[in-house]
Design a protein around this motif. Structure first.
Motif, PDB file in Angstrom:
ATOM      1  N   THR A   1      14.234-105.680 -67.575  1.00 58.58           N
ATOM      2  CA  THR A   1      15.356-105.358 -67.361  1.00 58.58           C
ATOM      3  C   THR A   1      15.537-105.667 -69.159  1.00 58.58           C
ATOM      4  O   THR A   1      16.887-105.027 -68.214  1.00 58.58           O
ATOM      5  CB  THR A   1      15.702-106.576 -66.151  1.00 58.58           C
ATOM      6  OG1 THR A   1      15.615-107.791 -66.925  1.00 58.58           O
ATOM      7  CG2 THR A   1      15.201-106.520 -65.472  1.00 58.58           C
TER       8      THR A   1
ATOM      9  N   ARG B   1      -0.056-102.506 -72.955  1.00 67.35           N
ATOM     10  CA  ARG B   1       0.448-101.312 -72.674  1.00 67.35           C
ATOM     11  C   ARG B   1       1.580-101.697 -72.635  1.00 67.35           C
ATOM     12  O   ARG B   1       2.360-101.526 -71.432  1.00 67.35           O
ATOM     13  CB  ARG B   1      -0.117-101.864 -70.336  1.00 67.35           C
ATOM     14  CG  ARG B   1      -1.297-100.887 -71.141  1.00 67.35           C
ATOM     15  CD  ARG B   1      -2.019-101.306 -69.091  1.00 67.35           C
ATOM     16  NE  ARG B   1      -1.687-100.293 -68.787  1.00 67.35           N
ATOM     17  CZ  ARG B   1      -1.795 -99.692 -67.385  1.00 67.35           C
ATOM     18  NH1 ARG B   1      -3.178-100.130 -67.025  1.00 67.35           N
ATOM     19  NH2 ARG B   1      -1.515 -99.113 -67.045  1.00 67.35           N
TER      20      ARG B   1
ATOM     21  N   VAL C   1       7.665-102.198 -71.149  1.00 67.85           N
ATOM     22  CA  VAL C   1       9.236-101.325 -71.299  1.00 67.85           C
ATOM     23  C   VAL C   1       9.711-100.885 -70.178  1.00 67.85           C
ATOM     24  O   VAL C   1      11.116-101.414 -70.028  1.00 67.85           O
ATOM     25  CB  VAL C   1       9.106-100.677 -72.812  1.00 67.85           C
ATOM     26  CG1 VAL C   1      10.485-100.221 -73.195  1.00 67.85           C
ATOM     27  CG2 VAL C   1       9.081-101.470 -73.570  1.00 67.85           C
ATOM     28  N   SER C   2       8.993 -99.727 -69.266  1.00 66.90           N
ATOM     29  CA  SER C   2       9.384 -99.920 -68.002  1.00 66.90           C
ATOM     30  C   SER C   2      10.374-100.154 -67.577  1.00 66.90           C
ATOM     31  O   SER C   2      10.820-100.204 -66.423  1.00 66.90           O
ATOM     32  CB  SER C   2       8.766 -97.842 -67.684  1.00 66.90           C
ATOM     33  OG  SER C   2       7.854 -98.602 -67.895  1.00 66.90           O
ATOM     34  N   CYS C   3       8.825-101.418 -66.885  1.00 68.28           N
ATOM     35  CA  CYS C   3       9.395-102.225 -65.626  1.00 68.28           C
ATOM     36  C   CYS C   3      10.179-103.177 -66.267  1.00 68.28           C
ATOM     37  O   CYS C   3      10.572-104.337 -65.122  1.00 68.28           O
ATOM     38  CB  CYS C   3       8.046-102.515 -65.814  1.00 68.28           C
ATOM     39  SG  CYS C   3       7.100-101.447 -64.562  1.00 68.28           S
TER      40      CYS C   3
ATOM     41  N   GLN D   1       4.160 -99.297 -72.872  1.00 67.32           N
ATOM     42  CA  GLN D   1       5.325 -98.304 -72.239  1.00 67.32           C
ATOM     43  C   GLN D   1       5.366 -98.125 -70.838  1.00 67.32           C
ATOM     44  O   GLN D   1       6.366 -98.300 -70.475  1.00 67.32           O
ATOM     45  CB  GLN D   1       4.123 -96.753 -72.150  1.00 67.32           C
ATOM     46  CG  GLN D   1       5.216 -95.746 -71.760  1.00 67.32           C
ATOM     47  CD  GLN D   1       4.382 -94.353 -72.360  1.00 67.32           C
ATOM     48  OE1 GLN D   1       3.282 -94.704 -72.407  1.00 67.32           O
ATOM     49  NE2 GLN D   1       4.795 -93.564 -71.758  1.00 67.32           N
ATOM     50  N   ASP D   2       3.959 -98.880 -70.164  1.00 65.29           N
ATOM     51  CA  ASP D   2       4.556 -99.929 -68.211  1.00 65.29           C
ATOM     52  C   ASP D   2       5.232-101.322 -69.122  1.00 65.29           C
ATOM     53  O   ASP D   2       5.959-100.767 -67.940  1.00 65.29           O
ATOM     54  CB  ASP D   2       3.302-100.109 -68.026  1.00 65.29           C
ATOM     55  CG  ASP D   2       2.433 -98.775 -67.966  1.00 65.29           C
ATOM     56  OD1 ASP D   2       2.810 -98.022 -68.204  1.00 65.29           O
ATOM     57  OD2 ASP D   2       0.881 -99.416 -67.603  1.00 65.29           O
TER      58      ASP D   2
ATOM     59  N   LYS E   1      -0.192-101.268 -79.271  1.00 62.86           N
ATOM     60  CA  LYS E   1       1.281-100.855 -77.838  1.00 62.86           C
ATOM     61  C   LYS E   1       0.176-101.190 -76.842  1.00 62.86           C
ATOM     62  O   LYS E   1       0.505-100.673 -76.001  1.00 62.86           O
ATOM     63  CB  LYS E   1       1.571 -99.836 -78.383  1.00 62.86           C
ATOM     64  CG  LYS E   1       2.872 -99.810 -78.808  1.00 62.86           C
ATOM     65  CD  LYS E   1       3.914 -98.599 -79.486  1.00 62.86           C
ATOM     66  CE  LYS E   1       5.679 -98.777 -80.171  1.00 62.86           C
ATOM     67  NZ  LYS E   1       5.711 -98.054 -80.618  1.00 62.86           N
TER      68      LYS E   1
END
Length: 144
Positions: free
Chosen positions: A113, A104, A109-111, A106-107, A100
């Protein structure tokens, strides 16, 4: 009871497998070397399993680039994605936390769609297979 896991070989080309979960699902397996033709199958895709070799640190950057390319494809914008960090049965595998971090995630997943789930698996000994099948059942449920 899932039975014995099947024999494993690296994917060269494409393979088709039918699963009866329910529902009946056709899995099209495309090897990493087939990346240039992946987009020709995106319109048929209801769920995506992206497999990463967690025992091969030299492939992390190219795997990450391929994942980002897949996630940015318009036909896959709302398709649920399961990222499988495979080969955890090998002594040299990188843990889910390490993978993970390297990806990266976390980045990503946050970006993204689309919804993204991550699991550790071993195709060789079957670790994580029940979780993959459950994810598929849930991801492919008829929303109506």
């Amino acid at each position: 009871e899932l039975g014995e896991p099947p024999a494993t070989l690296p994917t060269v080309g494409t393979n088709l497998t039918d699963l009866r979960l329910p529902p009946r699902v056709t899995v099209r397996e495309l090897g990493g070397c087939m990346g240039p033709i992946w987009p020709s199958y995106y319109s048929e895709c209801s769920a995506l399993l992206f497999v990463v070799d967690a025992s091969n640190p030299t492939q992390v950057s190219s795997s990450c680039i391929q994942l980002l390319s897949v996630l940015s494809a318009a036909p896959l914008a709302s398709v649920p994605v399961l990222v499988l960090f495979n080969k955890i049965d090998l002594p040299c595998y990188m843990s889910l936390v390490e993978m993970k971090s390297l990806f990266r995630m976390q980045d990503i997943v946050s970006c993204a769609t689309q919804p993204i789930t991550m699991l550790e698996t071993s195709a060789r000994d079957g670790t994580g297979l029940a979780d993959v099948l459950q994810w598929l059942r849930t991801a492919l449920k008829d929303p109506s």
